[in-house]
Design an enzyme around this catalytic site. Structure first.
Site, PDB file in Angstrom:
ATOM      1  N   GLU A  38       7.052  -7.120   6.495  1.00 45.22           N
ATOM      2  CA  GLU A  38       4.549  -6.371   6.940  1.00 45.22           C
ATOM      3  C   GLU A  38       4.593  -7.349   7.951  1.00 45.22           C
ATOM      4  O   GLU A  38       2.974  -7.009   7.800  1.00 45.22           O
ATOM      5  CB  GLU A  38       4.679  -5.856   5.810  1.00 45.22           C
ATOM      6  N   SER A  88       4.226  -0.511   2.829  1.00 44.32           N
ATOM      7  CA  SER A  88       3.951   0.321   4.094  1.00 44.32           C
ATOM      8  C   SER A  88       4.894   0.910   4.318  1.00 44.32           C
ATOM      9  O   SER A  88       5.258   2.275   5.092  1.00 44.32           O
ATOM     10  CB  SER A  88       4.239  -1.286   5.418  1.00 44.32           C
ATOM     11  N   TYR A 117      -0.127   3.719   9.539  1.00 40.92           N
ATOM     12  CA  TYR A 117      -0.800   2.650  11.200  1.00 40.92           C
ATOM     13  C   TYR A 117      -1.664   3.427  12.527  1.00 40.92           C
ATOM     14  O   TYR A 117      -1.821   2.714  13.480  1.00 40.92           O
ATOM     15  CB  TYR A 117       0.100   1.224  11.617  1.00 40.92           C
ATOM     16  N   ARG A 154      -5.618  -2.792  -4.297  1.00 41.82           N
ATOM     17  CA  ARG A 154      -6.415  -1.464  -4.594  1.00 41.82           C
ATOM     18  C   ARG A 154      -5.025  -0.351  -4.988  1.00 41.82           C
ATOM     19  O   ARG A 154      -3.578  -0.296  -5.537  1.00 41.82           O
ATOM     20  CB  ARG A 154      -5.555  -0.956  -3.210  1.00 41.82           C
ATOM     21  N   ASP A 186      -3.729   2.674  -6.915  1.00 40.36           N
ATOM     22  CA  ASP A 186      -2.828   4.044  -5.665  1.00 40.36           C
ATOM     23  C   ASP A 186      -2.745   5.048  -6.963  1.00 40.36           C
ATOM     24  O   ASP A 186      -1.366   4.950  -7.681  1.00 40.36           O
ATOM     25  CB  ASP A 186      -2.082   4.381  -5.165  1.00 40.36           C
ATOM     26  N   GLU A 198       0.933   3.084  -7.571  1.00 43.42           N
ATOM     27  CA  GLU A 198       1.065   1.545  -7.692  1.00 43.42           C
ATOM     28  C   GLU A 198      -0.365   0.506  -7.344  1.00 43.42           C
ATOM     29  O   GLU A 198      -1.162   0.918  -7.234  1.00 43.42           O
ATOM     30  CB  GLU A 198       2.025   1.135  -6.137  1.00 43.42           C
ATOM     31  N   ASN A 243      -1.718  -2.092  -5.495  1.00 44.72           N
ATOM     32  CA  ASN A 243      -1.536  -3.412  -3.607  1.00 44.72           C
ATOM     33  C   ASN A 243      -2.061  -4.435  -3.915  1.00 44.72           C
ATOM     34  O   ASN A 243      -3.795  -4.601  -4.194  1.00 44.72           O
ATOM     35  CB  ASN A 243      -1.434  -2.288  -3.076  1.00 44.72           C
ATOM     36  N   GLY A 259      -3.752  -3.721   2.428  1.00 42.18           N
ATOM     37  CA  GLY A 259      -4.356  -3.282   3.988  1.00 42.18           C
ATOM     38  C   GLY A 259      -5.856  -3.859   3.742  1.00 42.18           C
ATOM     39  O   GLY A 259      -6.725  -2.752   3.484  1.00 42.18           O
TER      40      GLY A 259
END
Ligand SMILES: Nc1ncnc2c1ncn2[C@@H]1O[C@H](COP(=O)(O)OP(=O)(O)O)[C@@H](O)[C@H]1O
Ligand SMILES: [Mg+2]
Length: 321
Positions: free
Chosen positions: A13, A151, A220, A259, A261, A277, A279, A283
């Site tokens: 990543e 990602s 992305y 974050r 999810d 999950e 994070n 991002g």
């Protein structure tokens, strides 16, 4: 504050990190800080302005008051760099060693959440050479993932049993351990969390996809995904998501930011919220979900970065008291 922004890194990543870090440096500058870029190459070399960075235990980092790791995936988001920053004795933004490591490994994280009774999809861990017969119990489709990556790299959606070996191969290319998950049907919802001892959750956002699932391209490519804030859920489900996000954040002893999810099955009927999950370094461009959810909750990007710097100092001071 003079803030070292750690960017690039050794994981797949790398690119994503470079984009996030450029935005973080601009936002820190806008907030009145001095951003110092620390570039970590794919080989793991640390440089600043083209010169090698020398690290000494307890010696700090380029005379910075705080470090901001903007590294995604293994060797950056997984506790390794956080451990190094502890050894250097530099306060740093985001999760510490334990939460970083736990959240990086999808199997360890899910096992831990399962033991806490947090609702999730059915799953199984698979090592190379394992008998996969028992996976039939998960039904089809399943999602096959490397245990430690992000990602959507190395992830496949498997709709027919004969696709499973190739999907496992793709996962094993990234990690020696894979996880196979039953498919959740419904809505993808994400919620940003900010804080240390009393973390706060943003408004939850709904990920609306053009394609079938949230793969690398959807994440992305401009227009690959649309974020709807707040997620189109009943008020009670929105509150439930926010409470779960804070609960998960606290359970793994996360700090600073993350974050969280989710999948929400039957979103328009009787919503059922499943954890996907956490994070620890999401991002981080200005248009990334993490920042956009806080912007919709009334916190601008520079203010958000400023707050993360404060939280880093606060945690360092508390832990070194
Ligand atoms: N069990 C699942 N059910 C439905 N969709 C899934 C499932 N697991 C993953 N996905 C899809 O794949 C995407 C990436 O999976 P995720 O576990 O979040 O990996 P990453 O850490 O790479 O983001 C999700 O955002 C979702 O679109
Ligand atoms: Mg994800």
């Amino acid at each position: 504050m003079r803030v070292a922004v750690l960017e690039g890194g050794r994981s797949s990543e790398h690119e994503v990190s470079v984009a996030s870090a450029a935005a973080v440096r601009a936002g820190l500058t806008e907030a009145g800080h001095e951003a110092v870029a620390v570039e970590i190459s794919r080989e793991g070399r640390w440089t600043h302005g083209g010169e090698p960075v020398t690290l000494r235990p307890a010696g700090g980092l380029l005379d910075c008051e705080v470090a901001f790791p903007v590294l995604h995936g293994p060797y950056g988001e997984d506790g390794t760099v956080q451990g190094l920053l502890e050894a250097l004795d530099v306060p740093y933004a985001g999760a510490g060693v334990l939460a970083s490591a736990v959240c990086m490994d999808k199997v360890v994280f899910k096992d831990l959440m399962q033991s806490a009774g947090v609702p999730q999809v059915g799953y199984a861990a698979v090592r190379e050479g394992d008998d996969t017969a028992a996976l039939a119990g998960l039904g089809l489709p399943v999602f096959v993932k490397p245990a430690r990556m992000g990602s959507s790299l190395g992830i496949s959606k498997v709709a027919a049993a004969e696709e499973l070996p190739a999907a496992l191969e793709a996962a094993f290319d990234q990690d020696r351990l894979a996880i196979v998950e039953a498919m959740a049907h419904g809505m993808e919802v994400e919620c940003s969390v900010l804080g240390n001892e009393a973390p706060e959750a943003s408004l939850p956002g709904e990920i609306v996809l053009e394609g079938d699932w949230y793969d690398y391209g959807a994440k992305y490519r401009p227009g690959g995904m649309e974020l709807v804030v707040p997620a189109r859920l009943p008020e009670s489900a929105l509150e439930h998501v926010r409470a779960m996000a804070v609960d998960v954040f606290t359970r793994v002893r996360c700090a600073g930011m993350a974050r969280c999810d989710f999948f929400v099955e039957d979103p328009r009927g009787h919503p059922r919220v499943l954890l996907n999950e956490l994070n620890t370094i999401p991002g981080f461009t200005q248009t990334s979900v993490y920042a956009k959810l806080f912007e919709a909750s009334g916190l601008s990007y520079p203010r958000l970065l400023d707050r993360l710097v404060e939280l880093a100092l606060e945690r360092h001071a508390r832990e070194h008291r």
